[in-house]
Motif scaffolding. Structure first.
Motif, PDB file in Angstrom:
ATOM      1  N   ALA A 199       4.851   5.460  -3.524  1.00 18.79           N
ATOM      2  CA  ALA A 199       4.962   4.382  -2.379  1.00 18.79           C
ATOM      3  C   ALA A 199       6.350   4.218  -1.761  1.00 18.79           C
ATOM      4  N   GLU A 200       7.370   4.526  -2.847  1.00 14.53           N
ATOM      5  CA  GLU A 200       8.577   4.535  -2.378  1.00 14.53           C
ATOM      6  C   GLU A 200       8.989   5.580  -1.454  1.00 14.53           C
ATOM      7  N   ASP A 201       8.642   6.522  -1.712  1.00 12.61           N
ATOM      8  CA  ASP A 201       8.900   8.023  -1.007  1.00 12.61           C
ATOM      9  C   ASP A 201       8.388   7.599   0.539  1.00 12.61           C
ATOM     10  N   PHE A 202       6.968   7.019   0.586  1.00 10.07           N
ATOM     11  CA  PHE A 202       6.536   6.862   1.798  1.00 10.07           C
ATOM     12  C   PHE A 202       7.044   5.675   2.558  1.00 10.07           C
ATOM     13  N   MET A 203       7.529   4.596   1.858  1.00  6.76           N
ATOM     14  CA  MET A 203       8.343   3.511   2.443  1.00  6.76           C
ATOM     15  C   MET A 203       9.502   4.244   3.182  1.00  6.76           C
ATOM     16  N   LEU A 204      10.262   5.372   2.780  1.00  7.39           N
ATOM     17  CA  LEU A 204      11.243   5.678   3.292  1.00  7.39           C
ATOM     18  C   LEU A 204      11.078   6.704   4.417  1.00  7.39           C
ATOM     19  N   SER A 205       9.951   7.481   4.085  1.00  6.66           N
ATOM     20  CA  SER A 205       9.688   8.426   5.109  1.00  6.66           C
ATOM     21  C   SER A 205       8.862   8.121   6.408  1.00  6.66           C
ATOM     22  N   THR A 206       8.239   6.755   6.454  1.00  5.16           N
ATOM     23  CA  THR A 206       7.313   6.431   7.404  1.00  5.16           C
ATOM     24  C   THR A 206       7.757   5.620   8.431  1.00  5.16           C
ATOM     25  N   GLY A 207       8.913   5.524   8.374  1.00  4.88           N
ATOM     26  CA  GLY A 207       9.740   4.346   9.525  1.00  4.88           C
ATOM     27  C   GLY A 207       8.977   2.956   9.234  1.00  4.88           C
ATOM     28  N   GLY A 208       8.713   2.689   8.119  1.00  7.18           N
ATOM     29  CA  GLY A 208       8.470   1.055   7.969  1.00  7.18           C
ATOM     30  C   GLY A 208       7.071   0.976   7.820  1.00  7.18           C
ATOM     31  N   LEU A 209       6.234   1.978   7.875  1.00 15.36           N
ATOM     32  CA  LEU A 209       4.825   1.879   7.864  1.00 15.36           C
ATOM     33  C   LEU A 209       4.227   1.311   6.425  1.00 15.36           C
ATOM     34  N   VAL A 210       4.924   2.046   5.625  1.00 12.88           N
ATOM     35  CA  VAL A 210       4.378   1.634   4.213  1.00 12.88           C
ATOM     36  C   VAL A 210       5.346   0.510   3.710  1.00 12.88           C
ATOM     37  N   VAL A 211       4.861  -0.686   3.455  1.00 12.42           N
ATOM     38  CA  VAL A 211       5.769  -1.855   3.345  1.00 12.42           C
ATOM     39  C   VAL A 211       5.423  -2.388   1.658  1.00 12.42           C
ATOM     40  N   GLY A 212       4.762  -2.113   1.064  1.00  7.38           N
ATOM     41  CA  GLY A 212       4.432  -2.566  -0.312  1.00  7.38           C
ATOM     42  C   GLY A 212       3.643  -2.001  -1.085  1.00  7.38           C
ATOM     43  N   LEU A 213       3.485  -2.770  -2.099  1.00  7.19           N
ATOM     44  CA  LEU A 213       2.440  -2.335  -3.392  1.00  7.19           C
ATOM     45  C   LEU A 213       1.597  -3.302  -3.716  1.00  7.19           C
ATOM     46  N   ASP A 214       0.358  -2.955  -3.829  1.00  4.43           N
ATOM     47  CA  ASP A 214      -0.621  -3.816  -4.349  1.00  4.43           C
ATOM     48  C   ASP A 214      -1.262  -3.733  -5.768  1.00  4.43           C
ATOM     49  N   LEU A 215      -1.506  -4.548  -6.497  1.00  5.87           N
ATOM     50  CA  LEU A 215      -2.040  -4.464  -8.025  1.00  5.87           C
ATOM     51  C   LEU A 215      -3.437  -4.889  -7.794  1.00  5.87           C
ATOM     52  N   SER A 216      -4.542  -4.112  -7.994  1.00  2.40           N
ATOM     53  CA  SER A 216      -5.771  -4.373  -7.995  1.00  2.40           C
ATOM     54  C   SER A 216      -6.638  -3.678  -9.098  1.00  2.40           C
ATOM     55  N   GLY A 217      -7.751  -3.620  -8.934  1.00  2.00           N
ATOM     56  CA  GLY A 217      -9.078  -3.249  -9.894  1.00  2.00           C
ATOM     57  C   GLY A 217      -9.391  -4.096 -10.517  1.00  2.00           C
ATOM     58  N   ASP A 218     -10.083  -3.638 -11.447  1.00  2.00           N
ATOM     59  CA  ASP A 218     -11.211  -4.668 -12.472  1.00  2.00           C
ATOM     60  C   ASP A 218     -10.290  -5.620 -13.196  1.00  2.00           C
ATOM     61  N   PRO A 219     -10.383  -6.644 -12.852  1.00  2.00           N
ATOM     62  CA  PRO A 219      -9.513  -7.783 -13.605  1.00  2.00           C
ATOM     63  C   PRO A 219      -9.664  -7.729 -15.157  1.00  2.00           C
ATOM     64  N   MET A 220     -10.961  -7.306 -15.539  1.00  2.00           N
ATOM     65  CA  MET A 220     -11.288  -7.181 -16.993  1.00  2.00           C
ATOM     66  C   MET A 220     -10.740  -6.145 -17.670  1.00  2.00           C
ATOM     67  N   VAL A 221     -10.023  -5.310 -17.000  1.00  2.00           N
ATOM     68  CA  VAL A 221      -9.690  -4.185 -17.659  1.00  2.00           C
ATOM     69  C   VAL A 221      -8.234  -4.006 -17.602  1.00  2.00           C
ATOM     70  N   GLY A 222      -7.425  -3.631 -18.811  1.00  5.07           N
ATOM     71  CA  GLY A 222      -6.090  -3.684 -18.921  1.00  5.07           C
ATOM     72  C   GLY A 222      -5.330  -4.803 -18.861  1.00  5.07           C
ATOM     73  N   HIS A 223      -3.878  -4.725 -19.118  1.00  5.34           N
ATOM     74  CA  HIS A 223      -3.176  -6.165 -19.088  1.00  5.34           C
ATOM     75  C   HIS A 223      -1.764  -5.688 -18.169  1.00  5.34           C
ATOM     76  N   GLY A 224      -1.393  -6.674 -17.498  1.00  8.44           N
ATOM     77  CA  GLY A 224      -0.362  -6.597 -16.747  1.00  8.44           C
ATOM     78  C   GLY A 224       1.045  -6.419 -17.278  1.00  8.44           C
ATOM     79  N   ARG A 225       0.965  -6.731 -18.623  1.00  5.78           N
ATOM     80  CA  ARG A 225       2.263  -6.551 -19.489  1.00  5.78           C
ATOM     81  C   ARG A 225       2.721  -5.099 -19.356  1.00  5.78           C
ATOM     82  N   ASP A 226       1.662  -4.138 -19.621  1.00  4.88           N
ATOM     83  CA  ASP A 226       1.754  -2.572 -19.492  1.00  4.88           C
ATOM     84  C   ASP A 226       2.487  -2.144 -18.096  1.00  4.88           C
ATOM     85  N   LEU A 227       2.017  -2.950 -17.135  1.00  3.33           N
ATOM     86  CA  LEU A 227       2.522  -2.412 -15.577  1.00  3.33           C
ATOM     87  C   LEU A 227       3.885  -3.402 -15.309  1.00  3.33           C
ATOM     88  N   LEU A 228       4.271  -3.931 -16.229  1.00  7.63           N
ATOM     89  CA  LEU A 228       5.446  -4.547 -15.752  1.00  7.63           C
ATOM     90  C   LEU A 228       6.594  -3.745 -15.075  1.00  7.63           C
TER      91      LEU A 228
END
Ligand SMILES: CC(C)=CCNc1ncnc2c1ncn2[C@@H]1O[C@H](COP(=O)(O)O)[C@@H](O)[C@H]1O
Ligand SMILES: [Zn+2]
Length: 352
Positions: free
Chosen positions: A156-185
């Motif tokens: 995402a960072e590479d694309f943010m820098l190379s697309t002239g502002g088209l990639v603006v951010g990151l989304d965290l999604s997926g099945d909320p019953m799986v995994g814990h955000g602590r690991d993704l911090l």
């Protein structure tokens, strides 16, 4: 078309919560099915129709089917262009698409090509004069763990820098019953530090209060759903306070939540809680989005109309909600231009 329908279709809108593969329309699915007859997929397997409800788990199965249908660069290009055109036809003037980069061994598609193809679709629509501004959020599927999350942030960072502002951010999604955000911090923090805006699905199910407590400290720039943040539904005042302290906009998805059964009925939707509180995010929270318009058979105009009828809001209220959503976008460079567009369109809606 009835007068009210026409108003909501013509209302200029901002869509901030659109999962690419959740937004695939019936007609695009038909084209994909025709390309891959060997998969034997019927439309009932890719959509949840009016009046139908599914458990969250069943809803996530739907994405598996769609992913089977969308597994080449040609598919991604077609799907992304169709989705962008359909949002434009629904009166959406600014769209933030999000999608999880996927590698497909059988077709040779890489994660990098996946993102490049979505960007190509955005550029082609622009060149074809489709009346909509589109930006992209790279999505992290929580199911895939810390290492993949970190790789996705780098991509995402590479694309943010190379697309002239088209990639603006990151989304965290997926099945909320799986995994814990602590690991993704660490990955999420890295994203924030390198300038990617963060939209995190938080408290989509009741068991996520601890995780939300932790992730709200980052803090995110927007929250997806936040269904179980407030104390009345098992969240806490401390969670609400954190959201309020940072004025973090919420992206609220009425139909998605009702059909996915995390909210029992439209009138019980937490939209009302935040709207009545006058929390600034909720006023902007026409980041009240459709979440998966294709899968859930809805579109943003219908969602606006539903909210208005359910909570007894006037057309003027809905105008304000849609206008304030502009301030919640991750494209500050476009906000002034969008406000101008809203002002220009207003007389056609209110016949002033
Ligand atoms: C199932 C249900 C009630 C959906 C609404 N709530 C959701 N919560 C979390 N992640 C989601 C949701 N809807 C879509 N996604 C994510 O978006 C993906 C599909 O779009 P894409 O392949 O990233 O382009 C899914 O695999 C999932 O990772
Ligand atoms: Zn979502």
């Amino acid at each position: 078309m009835e007068e009210a329908d026409l108003f909501y279709r013509q209302l200029p809108k901002v869509e901030l919560h659109a999962h690419l593969n959740g937004s695939v329309s019936f007609s695009t699915i038909e084209k994909l099915v025709a390309r891959k007859p060997h998969l034997n997929i019927e439309h009932g397997m890719t959509a949840i129709r009016s009046g139908q409800r599914r458990t969250l788990d069943e809803c996530f199965q739907v994405f598996k089917v769609i992913h089977q249908l969308v597994d080449t660069e040609e598919d991604i290009l077609m799907v992304a262009k169709d989705v962008i055109r359909e949002f434009a036809a629904d009166g959406v003037k600014y769209l933030e698409l999000r999608s999880t980069p996927r590698k497909e061994k059988t077709t040779g598609m890489t994660k990098r090509r996946y993102v490049e193809t979505v960007i190509e679709a955005i550029r082609q629509c622009k060149n074809e004069g489709v009346d909509i501004e589109v930006r992209f959020l790279v999505a992290v599927d929580r199911r895939n763990g810390a290492e993949v999350a970190m790789e996705t942030v780098k991509l995402a960072e590479d694309f943010m820098l190379s697309t002239g502002g088209l990639v603006v951010g990151l989304d965290l999604s997926g099945d909320p019953m799986v995994g814990h955000g602590r690991d993704l911090l660490p990955a999420l923090q890295k994203a924030k530090n390198c300038g990617l805006k963060l939209s995190l699905h938080l408290s989509e199910v009741p068991s996520q209060a601890d995780e939300s407590e932790l992730l709200l400290n980052i803090p995110p720039d927007r929250i997806g759903h936040g269904t179980f943040l407030h104390p009345e539904v098992g969240g806490s005042q401390s969670l609400v306070d954190k959201v309020r302290k940072h004025n973090t906009p919420l992206e609220l998805c009425l139909t998605s939540n009702v059909k996915g059964q995390t909210v029992s009925s439209y009138s019980q939707h937490h939209f009302l809680y935040w709207y009545q509180m006058g929390h600034p995010s909720v006023l902007c929270c026409a980041c009240f989005q459709t979440d998966d318009k294709g899968v859930f058979c809805t579109d943003l105009s219908q969602e606006y109309q539903l909210a208005a009828s359910t909570f007894n809001l006037s057309q003027e209220d809905m105008w304000t909600l849609s206008q304030k959503a502009i301030d919640c976008t991750f494209a500050p460079d476009l906000q002034q231009q969008l406000h101008q567009k809203w002002l220009e369109l207003r007389p056609t809606l209110f016949q002033l």
